[in-house]
Design an enzyme around this catalytic site. Sequence first.
Site, PDB file in Angstrom:
ATOM      1  N   ASP A 158       9.080 -71.555 -15.595  1.00  0.00           N
ATOM      2  CA  ASP A 158      10.396 -71.291 -16.454  1.00  0.00           C
ATOM      3  C   ASP A 158      10.987 -70.253 -16.235  1.00  0.00           C
ATOM      4  O   ASP A 158      10.558 -69.024 -16.606  1.00  0.00           O
ATOM      5  CB  ASP A 158       9.870 -71.607 -17.878  1.00  0.00           C
TER       6      ASP A 158
ATOM      7  N   TYR B 185      30.142 -68.321 -15.729  1.00  0.00           N
ATOM      8  CA  TYR B 185      29.296 -68.076 -14.702  1.00  0.00           C
ATOM      9  C   TYR B 185      29.309 -67.313 -13.534  1.00  0.00           C
ATOM     10  O   TYR B 185      28.375 -66.816 -12.995  1.00  0.00           O
ATOM     11  CB  TYR B 185      29.786 -69.762 -14.238  1.00  0.00           C
TER      12      TYR B 185
END
Length: 278
Positions: A32, A121
């Site tokens: 993760d 982004y």
Amino acid sequence: MIVVTGVTGQLGTAFRRRLGDDARYLTRPDLDLTDPGAIRSVIEKLRPTVVINCAAYTAVDQAEEDEETARLTNATAVGELSDVTKDIGARLVTFSTDYVFDGSKEGPYVETDQPHPINAYGRTKLEGERLALAANRQTLVIRTSWVLSATHPTFASTMLRLIANGPVQVVDDQRGHPTFVDDLAAGSLDALDAETTGTIHLTNQGTTTWYGLAREIADLAGLDAGRVRPCTTDDFPRPAKRPANSVPESVRLVELGLAPLPDYHKSLDQAVAQLSSR
């Protein structure tokens, strides 16, 4: 041993096709990337010689409202991967984007051009680049653009569906290099084999606009390209600004003696054929 993260994504899938049993592949349950402590624990346990990081937060518009989540994967996690690979004597390959540039330059962007992202982004990807390069001298950052495949939902699959159902407007004032994941994976491994470090630009050759690309997709699929109508970016507003010029080119590939990726048209033909056969 090579470890590939983000293996369920389109680029990770391409590396799996190419590397087969020669690598270890990690999905999100395995690693993760929003948990920095887990990153170090997993990588130290596996002790690879190379980590190829294909995981990323790529929801460009959503990042405008959730930049911190995008930063966790695109920046914080990349920095941690770089830290731990340095500590175990491994190399890191990670991927960035043409969106680190603002698109205002007249000609192509090369590796030495100053980044200036205009959306969240792009900001998080640039931060990831800088963290990675600062932590580990053996890091390779690969900037690419307009990533496409026949295995995952992309612009190509979307256009096939929309054009088949009627007219569609597509922006004609953003230009870039369509880049296919199988070509990108192959070129990335060539750069890795050449022990390349730092930042390189790696895209398929050939420049077009989204409108031009949509018409090519229609023609290849035997659809009516006349259904594709040009529009401007202003006609099709999105939450995140897009650079008008998404054309990265590489001066470093020449310096390193590495071949550029092939022209995108052959890969586009193959991808459309695969998508049309489903």
